[in-house]
Design a protein around this motif. Sequence first.
Motif, PDB file in Angstrom:
ATOM      1  N   VAL A 426       0.831  -1.217   0.000  1.00  0.00           N
ATOM      2  CA  VAL A 426       0.000   0.000   0.000  1.00  0.00           C
ATOM      3  C   VAL A 426       0.861   1.261   0.000  1.00  0.00           C
ATOM      4  O   VAL A 426       0.387   2.332  -0.393  1.00  0.00           O
ATOM      5  N   GLU A 427       2.101   1.142   0.435  1.00  0.00           N
ATOM      6  CA  GLU A 427       2.932   2.339   0.523  1.00  0.00           C
ATOM      7  C   GLU A 427       3.521   2.727  -0.825  1.00  0.00           C
ATOM      8  O   GLU A 427       3.980   3.848  -1.011  1.00  0.00           O
ATOM      9  N   ARG A 428       3.543   1.797  -1.756  1.00  0.00           N
ATOM     10  CA  ARG A 428       4.208   2.086  -3.026  1.00  0.00           C
ATOM     11  C   ARG A 428       3.232   2.190  -4.194  1.00  0.00           C
ATOM     12  O   ARG A 428       3.582   2.645  -5.255  1.00  0.00           O
ATOM     13  N   HIS A 429       2.012   1.690  -4.012  1.00  0.00           N
ATOM     14  CA  HIS A 429       1.083   1.658  -5.137  1.00  0.00           C
ATOM     15  C   HIS A 429      -0.273   2.186  -4.714  1.00  0.00           C
ATOM     16  O   HIS A 429      -0.618   2.186  -3.534  1.00  0.00           O
ATOM     17  N   HIS A 430      -1.054   2.674  -5.708  1.00  0.00           N
ATOM     18  CA  HIS A 430      -2.445   3.041  -5.432  1.00  0.00           C
ATOM     19  C   HIS A 430      -3.260   1.766  -5.470  1.00  0.00           C
ATOM     20  O   HIS A 430      -3.397   1.155  -6.521  1.00  0.00           O
ATOM     21  N   VAL A 431      -3.753   1.372  -4.342  1.00  0.00           N
ATOM     22  CA  VAL A 431      -4.450   0.082  -4.274  1.00  0.00           C
ATOM     23  C   VAL A 431      -5.764   0.232  -3.517  1.00  0.00           C
ATOM     24  O   VAL A 431      -5.961   1.197  -2.772  1.00  0.00           O
ATOM     25  N   GLU A 432      -6.661  -0.739  -3.752  1.00  0.00           N
ATOM     26  CA  GLU A 432      -7.918  -0.790  -2.990  1.00  0.00           C
ATOM     27  C   GLU A 432      -7.702  -1.645  -1.741  1.00  0.00           C
ATOM     28  O   GLU A 432      -7.046  -2.672  -1.793  1.00  0.00           O
ATOM     29  N   THR A 433      -8.297  -1.207  -0.628  1.00  0.00           N
ATOM     30  CA  THR A 433      -8.273  -2.060   0.561  1.00  0.00           C
ATOM     31  C   THR A 433      -9.697  -2.198   1.084  1.00  0.00           C
ATOM     32  O   THR A 433     -10.565  -1.390   0.745  1.00  0.00           O
ATOM     33  N   LEU A 434      -9.940  -3.236   1.870  1.00  0.00           N
ATOM     34  CA  LEU A 434     -11.251  -3.409   2.505  1.00  0.00           C
ATOM     35  C   LEU A 434     -11.195  -2.769   3.887  1.00  0.00           C
ATOM     36  O   LEU A 434     -10.168  -2.844   4.574  1.00  0.00           O
ATOM     37  N   PRO A 435     -12.286  -2.131   4.334  1.00  0.00           N
ATOM     38  CA  PRO A 435     -12.254  -1.336   5.559  1.00  0.00           C
ATOM     39  C   PRO A 435     -11.823  -2.096   6.813  1.00  0.00           C
ATOM     40  O   PRO A 435     -11.036  -1.579   7.591  1.00  0.00           O
ATOM     41  N   GLU A 436     -12.307  -3.299   7.022  1.00  0.00           N
ATOM     42  CA  GLU A 436     -12.021  -3.942   8.305  1.00  0.00           C
ATOM     43  C   GLU A 436     -11.052  -5.112   8.170  1.00  0.00           C
ATOM     44  O   GLU A 436     -11.004  -6.005   9.012  1.00  0.00           O
ATOM     45  N   VAL A 437     -10.294  -5.077   7.057  1.00  0.00           N
ATOM     46  CA  VAL A 437      -9.390  -6.193   6.768  1.00  0.00           C
ATOM     47  C   VAL A 437      -7.957  -5.682   6.669  1.00  0.00           C
ATOM     48  O   VAL A 437      -7.690  -4.683   6.000  1.00  0.00           O
ATOM     49  N   LEU A 438      -7.048  -6.355   7.370  1.00  0.00           N
ATOM     50  CA  LEU A 438      -5.620  -6.035   7.277  1.00  0.00           C
ATOM     51  C   LEU A 438      -4.948  -7.181   6.534  1.00  0.00           C
ATOM     52  O   LEU A 438      -4.953  -8.320   6.992  1.00  0.00           O
ATOM     53  N   MET A 439      -4.400  -6.870   5.335  1.00  0.00           N
ATOM     54  CA  MET A 439      -3.738  -7.919   4.542  1.00  0.00           C
ATOM     55  C   MET A 439      -2.231  -7.710   4.593  1.00  0.00           C
ATOM     56  O   MET A 439      -1.742  -6.632   4.288  1.00  0.00           O
ATOM     57  N   LEU A 440      -1.525  -8.773   4.956  1.00  0.00           N
ATOM     58  CA  LEU A 440      -0.073  -8.674   5.122  1.00  0.00           C
ATOM     59  C   LEU A 440       0.633  -9.723   4.284  1.00  0.00           C
ATOM     60  O   LEU A 440       0.212 -10.875   4.258  1.00  0.00           O
ATOM     61  N   ARG A 441       1.706  -9.320   3.613  1.00  0.00           N
ATOM     62  CA  ARG A 441       2.538 -10.318   2.934  1.00  0.00           C
ATOM     63  C   ARG A 441       3.848 -10.454   3.702  1.00  0.00           C
ATOM     64  O   ARG A 441       4.560  -9.459   3.909  1.00  0.00           O
ATOM     65  N   ILE A 442       4.130 -11.662   4.182  1.00  0.00           N
ATOM     66  CA  ILE A 442       5.354 -11.904   4.940  1.00  0.00           C
ATOM     67  C   ILE A 442       6.440 -12.347   3.967  1.00  0.00           C
ATOM     68  O   ILE A 442       6.333 -13.400   3.348  1.00  0.00           O
ATOM     69  N   ALA A 541      -9.593 -14.335  -1.250  1.00  0.00           N
ATOM     70  CA  ALA A 541      -9.795 -13.819   0.104  1.00  0.00           C
ATOM     71  C   ALA A 541     -10.406 -12.431   0.056  1.00  0.00           C
ATOM     72  O   ALA A 541     -11.347 -12.121   0.800  1.00  0.00           O
ATOM     73  N   PHE A 542      -9.886 -11.612  -0.842  1.00  0.00           N
ATOM     74  CA  PHE A 542     -10.362 -10.237  -0.970  1.00  0.00           C
ATOM     75  C   PHE A 542     -11.844 -10.211  -1.344  1.00  0.00           C
ATOM     76  O   PHE A 542     -12.650  -9.492  -0.765  1.00  0.00           O
ATOM     77  N   ARG A 543     -12.211 -11.055  -2.320  1.00  0.00           N
ATOM     78  CA  ARG A 543     -13.591 -11.137  -2.779  1.00  0.00           C
ATOM     79  C   ARG A 543     -14.491 -11.586  -1.639  1.00  0.00           C
ATOM     80  O   ARG A 543     -15.480 -10.952  -1.305  1.00  0.00           O
ATOM     81  N   SER A 544     -14.103 -12.692  -1.026  1.00  0.00           N
ATOM     82  CA  SER A 544     -14.939 -13.295   0.006  1.00  0.00           C
ATOM     83  C   SER A 544     -15.124 -12.369   1.202  1.00  0.00           C
ATOM     84  O   SER A 544     -16.239 -12.167   1.684  1.00  0.00           O
ATOM     85  N   LEU A 545     -14.034 -11.785   1.695  1.00  0.00           N
ATOM     86  CA  LEU A 545     -14.128 -10.909   2.863  1.00  0.00           C
ATOM     87  C   LEU A 545     -14.857  -9.616   2.492  1.00  0.00           C
ATOM     88  O   LEU A 545     -15.569  -9.044   3.315  1.00  0.00           O
ATOM     89  N   GLY A 546     -14.684  -9.154   1.245  1.00  0.00           N
ATOM     90  CA  GLY A 546     -15.400  -7.948   0.780  1.00  0.00           C
ATOM     91  C   GLY A 546     -16.901  -8.180   0.776  1.00  0.00           C
ATOM     92  O   GLY A 546     -17.679  -7.355   1.263  1.00  0.00           O
ATOM     93  N   GLU A 547     -17.311  -9.347   0.245  1.00  0.00           N
ATOM     94  CA  GLU A 547     -18.752  -9.684   0.217  1.00  0.00           C
ATOM     95  C   GLU A 547     -19.309  -9.773   1.623  1.00  0.00           C
ATOM     96  O   GLU A 547     -20.368  -9.261   1.928  1.00  0.00           O
TER      97      GLU A 547
END
Lengths: 553, 553
Positions: A426-442, A541-547
């Motif tokens: 999210v710090e390097r690109h314009h991206v969509e996020t879901l309001p109550e979801v924190l997505m992390l790549r380790i 995950a994004f689709r499912s949690l968004g719905e």
Amino acid sequence: MLRWLTNYRREWLAGDLSAGVIVALMLLPQGMAYAIVAGLPPVTGLYASILPPIVYALFGSSMVQSVGPMAITSLMTGTALAALTAPGSALSVVLAGQMALIAGATLFLSGVFRLGFLAGFLSRPVMSGFTTGAALVITGGQIEPLLGGPLVAIHPPSAIIGLSSLLALWLAKQFLVRGLRALGLSARLADMLTKLAPVLVLVIATAVAALGLAQARVRVVGDIPSGMPTMALTLSAEHWRPLLVPALLIAFMIFLSSQSAAQSLAQKRGERIISNRELLGLGAANLASALSGAFPVTGSISRSAVNYAAGANTPVAGVISACLIVLVLWVPTTWVSLLPLPALAATIILAVLGMIDFTTLRDAWRYDRSDAGALLATIAGVLLLGVEEGVVLGVVLSLATLIWRTSRPHIAVIGKIPGSEHFRNVERHHVETLPEVLMLRIDADLFFGNVDAVTDHLENLLKARAAEGLATHHVVLVMSAVSLIDTTGLYALTEINRSLEAQRVKLHLTEVKGPVMDRLQRSELLSRQLSGQVFLSTAQAFRSLGEGASQEN
Amino acid sequence: MLRWLTNYRREWLAGDLSAGVIVALMLLPQGMAYAIVAGLPPVTGLYASILPPIVYALFGSSMVQSVGPMAITSLMTGTALAALTAPGSALSVVLAGQMALIAGATLFLSGVFRLGFLAGFLSRPVMSGFTTGAALVITGGQIEPLLGGPLVAIHPPSAIIGLSSLLALWLAKQFLVRGLRALGLSARLADMLTKLAPVLVLVIATAVAALGLAQARVRVVGDIPSGMPTMALTLSAEHWRPLLVPALLIAFMIFLSSQSAAQSLAQKRGERIISNRELLGLGAANLASALSGAFPVTGSISRSAVNYAAGANTPVAGVISACLIVLVLWVPTTWVSLLPLPALAATIILAVLGMIDFTTLRDAWRYDRSDAGALLATIAGVLLLGVEEGVVLGVVLSLATLIWRTSRPHIAVIGKIPGSEHFRNVERHHVETLPEVLMLRIDADLFFGNVDAVTDHLENLLKARAAEGLATHHVVLVMSAVSLIDTTGLYALTEINRSLEAQRVKLHLTEVKGPVMDRLQRSELLSRQLSGQVFLSTAQAFRSLGEGASQEN
């Protein structure tokens, strides 16, 4: 194994023969000199040059490795023995054999159990630091023999022989190659002949000492027993325990030194070194050394390079060297007994000064300061704490730099690039996020060295969100870069799951790699505890949690 | 630092007070018992319970940690001292203080230099194995005091007191919680009261021993000097060297034990443990212990858990405990001197049997056999080699499993998925490849532990292609999963480049991450040696090399 012998071609013999002769001429002074470094009678260095290379030929994988006495392992042997007995005593010979026995058995068994990966315990900068430190220690130890006494009370005739030998060797090293090439010799031949300068210098020094300085009491090598070593193994039952740790450390350095020598030459010859076969070869060579009244041996970088350059094609070259050493021991050895120790000290000093390596320090300094720091600390450790302590310190520093580098893994908060299935930081690109979801790549494996940092980082992110007034109901860990989760990592994930659940946050996983998933499925985390789901892809995950979120709203 | 003190709220006091009292009642028998385990006079265990928790409160980051004597560090202290002097001698007290001094200084300096990451040297399974092994060693050492003599010559009155105390404690542990709850007490209260069973058992045992068995010669604690410890530090100059390594190992275990106790409780309280602050706190606590005539201390998992459960809110609870111990030392201590050693041995045995942990072994066995193997080997190491050797072995095994797991990284030959810009493993997908180009994705960092395997793998792939009659003119390394290339990795890449160039193969790099690229640009590999190009993306490399090939054809 031994394919080189069954397929031996007649045209290989010329190269093997010339290499065998030249290496034998190097081994003569080196063998005796390194025996002295090990605090043992000079003849044991010759014994160490007979059976070990022959036995290595049967098991090892390198075609051009010269196995025998070597500076670092001799220094380590000498240091260990000095703590237990007087140098040159009968007991010291017994204990040296016992060390070779323990080291050899350790190496052989490590080969059987395929522990070759253990070479990965020492980084190259640390190995370079250890070698440089050991070279300085050996040089320091040879100053007294070179001058015939301590600095405050030198023995002039000895000092004259020692220093003039040193000067001659240094001049040969600096100018002989160029001089010989000016005479029309090929670069390779000139280089090889230069390697024989020590023998020439020693012959001249012996002649001078024998003729002119007989009354001057210059210390000489002394009587060398004629004939082959007795094949017998005397052991000292009470010394198993004090020899154990030094012998294990020597085994480790035997493997590492030999490995780096073998590997660089094999690459030039387009061959492969099989670490576990090397372990067998070196183990067998050391067992043979123990049986022949000698001390720990390894592949020598300098001799192996000469062996290769002199045209060695197979271990037959090593066998020829060994036979020549046997010949030397069978002819009357009076001339060897007159060899003056100051001249021998000069050959040791000039040989080990070549081991001092500042190139690696310069490279590491430019490229990676922590590697350069580890290198310098290893040199300091060898000089200030001791050689064995230096090996341990080197291993600790290699691994400390590794643990330190991997202890703070990169973790990116990611979002979806609009109109795609790609997810980016999210710090390097314009991206969509879901309001109550924190997505992390380790971006790292999850193992005992970094689980605390990962747990901490996640907690901080959640607190930062809470401070901004953002509720979090779902945490999604994207595992695409995770190829390993060890047991400690599994516990950390389990605790993260439990702690999130207590805060009413669900934990989801996505893009778990096949082998990682296979393992996780055997754990209670997946079968019972995980509060959320395992998704196949981040997009899913994004689709499912968004719905889910839009239904709840 | 000390924010808990300046912000102290009156309502916290009740919890801190009750926790302080309960922990003090635990500390009384534990302090003396662990002093005995350390081979020191029992009173030193009480001294270790006064200043250290107060000083920890000033520097540490945990709110509920109970710092003082602890089983494992006492065992390690005892083992180190046993090699140097007789248990309970005046010298043993001096040396114990000196160990605390060295360990404390090491911990404090590690905190100053932010070396908290060093906790990552021990995996959780190995830590569990070490704890289990230490518990077994302590138990073994307490059997003789429990029975009043060796197994073949037990002292019946002592054995009766010892075994009945053990039985009473065991029954309390098994049934007291349930009994108290049946009486209507809350689970938490019942649990806390159960933790006080040792005090009760000791009081009864003391009474019985004093009344009925006075003539039976049951060994007792003996005179406890009344009053506070003298604040002074006696040192033994000749013992710095033999104490150094044991003290460093104890420092490491102090940190690890305390860290795991503090972390699990902080998670429950929603707080954070800052490793480097913990190092400062533990360092200062051990320096204080050295000053008060005591021995190495650490955070105790069992006492800290009781402290938390009894309602501790801040380190004030620890300060209250310390004050109560001072009170005990100021009132006449005759009653303590009559405490029978067999009963104290029973409390030690029951306390450390709780440290034996088979859950981690079961979990690791199911999840990751190499972790389970490391755990079992660490137990065996502690039992067969010794406690210090066990710590070293544990570190070696933790790191060996790490090096072993990372020593054979996954390397995929990749190709282009038709009609896309995606590249995938040729073995799993239908992909396009270029005829004379070998594209590889390295799924790991390049560091000293795996460079040989990477080099080997590449050579094998090239040989396999040659055997199939495929020419190779370009090798492309896709670095998207490489977050680190250390100096050894740089050398390996340099050697790969050189060896490929000798075979007329060009080496190209793509998708090098930012930080990795920054570093590589400082090396000669990028500035001068690389035979090929650095592409931004794999797709670009594919296009460019594809065009080159078609022009050549």
